[in-house]
Design a protein around this motif. Structure first.
Motif, PDB file in Angstrom:
ATOM      1  N   ASP A   6      59.596 -44.126 -15.812  1.00 34.41           N
ATOM      2  CA  ASP A   6      58.481 -44.894 -16.380  1.00 34.41           C
ATOM      3  C   ASP A   6      57.492 -45.193 -15.262  1.00 34.41           C
ATOM      4  O   ASP A   6      57.875 -45.287 -14.093  1.00 34.41           O
ATOM      5  CB  ASP A   6      58.974 -46.209 -17.001  1.00 34.41           C
ATOM      6  CG  ASP A   6      58.036 -46.729 -18.086  1.00 34.41           C
ATOM      7  OD1 ASP A   6      58.428 -46.728 -19.268  1.00 34.41           O
ATOM      8  OD2 ASP A   6      56.890 -47.135 -17.747  1.00 34.41           O
ATOM      9  N   ILE A   7      56.247 -45.376 -15.626  1.00 30.24           N
ATOM     10  CA  ILE A   7      55.236 -45.812 -14.666  1.00 30.24           C
ATOM     11  C   ILE A   7      55.474 -47.273 -14.308  1.00 30.24           C
ATOM     12  O   ILE A   7      55.055 -47.746 -13.256  1.00 30.24           O
ATOM     13  CB  ILE A   7      53.821 -45.589 -15.252  1.00 30.24           C
ATOM     14  CG1 ILE A   7      52.759 -45.577 -14.157  1.00 30.24           C
ATOM     15  CG2 ILE A   7      53.501 -46.593 -16.359  1.00 30.24           C
ATOM     16  CD1 ILE A   7      51.409 -45.057 -14.630  1.00 30.24           C
ATOM     17  N   GLY A  63      61.469 -50.401 -15.744  1.00 27.68           N
ATOM     18  CA  GLY A  63      62.394 -49.461 -16.389  1.00 27.68           C
ATOM     19  C   GLY A  63      63.731 -49.393 -15.679  1.00 27.68           C
ATOM     20  O   GLY A  63      64.748 -49.034 -16.277  1.00 27.68           O
ATOM     21  N   GLU A  64      63.735 -49.762 -14.394  1.00 24.74           N
ATOM     22  CA  GLU A  64      64.989 -49.722 -13.637  1.00 24.74           C
ATOM     23  C   GLU A  64      66.024 -50.670 -14.241  1.00 24.74           C
ATOM     24  O   GLU A  64      67.214 -50.357 -14.288  1.00 24.74           O
ATOM     25  CB  GLU A  64      64.728 -50.077 -12.164  1.00 24.74           C
ATOM     26  CG  GLU A  64      65.981 -50.005 -11.319  1.00 24.74           C
ATOM     27  CD  GLU A  64      65.706 -49.800  -9.837  1.00 24.74           C
ATOM     28  OE1 GLU A  64      64.576 -50.095  -9.399  1.00 24.74           O
ATOM     29  OE2 GLU A  64      66.629 -49.345  -9.137  1.00 24.74           O
ATOM     30  N   THR A  65      65.569 -51.837 -14.701  1.00 20.01           N
ATOM     31  CA  THR A  65      66.504 -52.807 -15.286  1.00 20.01           C
ATOM     32  C   THR A  65      67.140 -52.234 -16.552  1.00 20.01           C
ATOM     33  O   THR A  65      68.358 -52.317 -16.745  1.00 20.01           O
ATOM     34  CB  THR A  65      65.747 -54.120 -15.634  1.00 20.01           C
ATOM     35  OG1 THR A  65      65.051 -54.537 -14.474  1.00 20.01           O
ATOM     36  CG2 THR A  65      66.692 -55.205 -16.092  1.00 20.01           C
ATOM     37  N   VAL A  66      66.307 -51.621 -17.398  1.00 18.19           N
ATOM     38  CA  VAL A  66      66.812 -51.004 -18.636  1.00 18.19           C
ATOM     39  C   VAL A  66      67.871 -49.960 -18.289  1.00 18.19           C
ATOM     40  O   VAL A  66      68.955 -49.917 -18.884  1.00 18.19           O
ATOM     41  CB  VAL A  66      65.651 -50.334 -19.414  1.00 18.19           C
ATOM     42  CG1 VAL A  66      66.165 -49.504 -20.583  1.00 18.19           C
ATOM     43  CG2 VAL A  66      64.651 -51.376 -19.893  1.00 18.19           C
ATOM     44  N   PHE A 104      67.221 -44.190 -12.593  1.00 20.02           N
ATOM     45  CA  PHE A 104      65.809 -44.468 -12.876  1.00 20.02           C
ATOM     46  C   PHE A 104      64.925 -43.895 -11.785  1.00 20.02           C
ATOM     47  O   PHE A 104      65.277 -43.901 -10.609  1.00 20.02           O
ATOM     48  CB  PHE A 104      65.562 -45.984 -12.970  1.00 20.02           C
ATOM     49  CG  PHE A 104      64.100 -46.327 -13.124  1.00 20.02           C
ATOM     50  CD1 PHE A 104      63.444 -46.099 -14.332  1.00 20.02           C
ATOM     51  CD2 PHE A 104      63.370 -46.848 -12.055  1.00 20.02           C
ATOM     52  CE1 PHE A 104      62.087 -46.379 -14.472  1.00 20.02           C
ATOM     53  CE2 PHE A 104      62.007 -47.143 -12.192  1.00 20.02           C
ATOM     54  CZ  PHE A 104      61.372 -46.912 -13.410  1.00 20.02           C
ATOM     55  N   ALA A 105      63.750 -43.403 -12.181  1.00 24.28           N
ATOM     56  CA  ALA A 105      62.714 -43.001 -11.207  1.00 24.28           C
ATOM     57  C   ALA A 105      61.363 -43.456 -11.738  1.00 24.28           C
ATOM     58  O   ALA A 105      61.108 -43.390 -12.950  1.00 24.28           O
ATOM     59  CB  ALA A 105      62.711 -41.485 -11.020  1.00 24.28           C
ATOM     60  N   VAL A 106      60.518 -43.946 -10.832  1.00 25.46           N
ATOM     61  CA  VAL A 106      59.136 -44.247 -11.209  1.00 25.46           C
ATOM     62  C   VAL A 106      58.409 -42.916 -11.388  1.00 25.46           C
ATOM     63  O   VAL A 106      58.506 -42.028 -10.541  1.00 25.46           O
ATOM     64  CB  VAL A 106      58.432 -45.105 -10.134  1.00 25.46           C
ATOM     65  CG1 VAL A 106      56.946 -45.244 -10.445  1.00 25.46           C
ATOM     66  CG2 VAL A 106      59.080 -46.479 -10.040  1.00 25.46           C
ATOM     67  N   GLN A 107      57.717 -42.781 -12.511  1.00 29.12           N
ATOM     68  CA  GLN A 107      56.971 -41.541 -12.772  1.00 29.12           C
ATOM     69  C   GLN A 107      55.751 -41.847 -13.632  1.00 29.12           C
ATOM     70  O   GLN A 107      55.858 -42.497 -14.676  1.00 29.12           O
ATOM     71  CB  GLN A 107      57.846 -40.524 -13.538  1.00 29.12           C
ATOM     72  CG  GLN A 107      57.105 -39.226 -13.842  1.00 29.12           C
ATOM     73  CD  GLN A 107      57.815 -38.330 -14.860  1.00 29.12           C
ATOM     74  OE1 GLN A 107      58.661 -38.794 -15.630  1.00 29.12           O
ATOM     75  NE2 GLN A 107      57.458 -37.072 -14.886  1.00 29.12           N
TER      76      GLN A 107
END
Ligand SMILES: NC(=O)c1ccc[n+]([C@@H]2O[C@H](COP(=O)([O-])OP(=O)(O)OC[C@H]3O[C@@H](n4cnc5c(N)ncnc54)[C@H](O)[C@@H]3O)[C@@H](O)[C@H]2O)c1
Length: 254
Positions: A37-38, A42-45, A53-56
């Motif tokens: 997710d940007i 999203g990391e918590t989810v 999780f990766a920031v994207q």
């Protein structure tokens, strides 16, 4: 419940709504999942669901091969891609700016295209031969337009045909890679809550368009995604699953 054990997945837009529900559902069905997710929340989810999780930013198409490589390094293969991240900028054809158009198209269609392209490159090389399932998320707004959302509706229309082009290309090439579209109707997520702030009463009005007289729970959409991700439907490709509570099935006068 579809059995996804042994499968690996990337789910975009995992920080909220349908994406978060899909991460939870695919994990519950046994898949290893990389959520992106940007929004770093999203990391918590993902952590709560036992996913990575990766920031994207999906619109940053140069980053897609790296995201797919991350899944490959973590899991050794890629079986499922859910192109779920999407945005709405509510402007009519008379008001839409070039910037708004490009932003919506960058996320909703260019990002989805780049995800398909990067995933196919990886799925072709899966141990044991090509295999995979790509699920793109469109909208009932791609079937019956919203006058104030010209970029959103048209980008989601493009997603529908993109999926069919990807599906038929892969089939003609002999790849065991399927591509299908899920078409959600009004679902209780961040997108709708944001729209409700601008148009009070919108959520109730939209719920009333469904003969079930309610919004979808994101988990109900995730269930359709999990089905298409599974081996339960090997002859389904280029197909569209409508998850709209019958909203588009009822005559407008009733
Ligand atoms: N909620 C509905 O009523 C509805 C109806 C039809 C279709 N959809 C579609 O379902 C999908 C999921 O939406 P939702 O309803 O869960 O909304 P949502 O706003 O709750 O979730 C969308 C997620 O996408 C992420 N995102 C936005 N831009 C991004 C980018 N550039 N890169 C990566 N992530 C990004 C957001 O941070 C958010 O976590 C979207 O494609 C949307 O168009 C939703």
């Amino acid at each position: 419940m579809p059995d996804l054990s042994g499968k690996t997945a990337i789910v975009t837009g995992c920080a909220s709504g349908i994406g978060a529900a899909t991460v939870r559902r695919l994990r519950a069905d046994g898949a290893e999942v990389l959520g992106t997710d940007i929004d770093p929340s999203g990391e918590t989810v993902c952590t709560e669901a036992g996913a990575r999780f990766a920031v994207q930013d999906v619109a940053d198409i140069a980053l897609w091969p790296e995201i797919v490589a991350q899944a490959g390094e973590a899991f050794g293969r890629l079986d499922i891609l859910v192109n779920n991240a999407g945005i709405v900028v509510s402007l009519s054809i008379e008001d839409v700016t070039d910037e708004a158009w490009d932003r919506v198209y960058g996320v909703n269609i260019k990002g989805t295209m780049a995800g398909c392209r990067a995933a196919i490159a990886a799925m072709k090389e899966n141990p044991g031969g090509s295999s995979g399932s790509i699920i793109n998320i469109a909208s009932t707004s791609a079937m019956a337009a919203l006058p104030n959302d010209v970029a959103y509706c048209s980008s989601k229309g493009a997603v529908r045909v993109l999926s069919k082009s990807v599906a038929t290309h892969c089939a003609k090439q002999g790849y065991k890679i399927r591509c299908n579209t899920v078409i959600p109707g009004a679902t209780e997520t961040g997108i709708l809550h944001k729209a409700e702030e601008e148009i009070p009463g919108l959520m109730a009005a939209v719920a009333a368009t469904s003969p079930m007289n309610r919004l979808a729970d994101p988990a109900e959409t995730a269930a359709a995604i999990a089905f298409l991700a599974s081996d339960e439907c090997p002859f389904m490709t280029g197909a569209e699953l409508l998850v709209d509570g019958g909203a588009l099935s009822i005559h407008p006068g009733f």
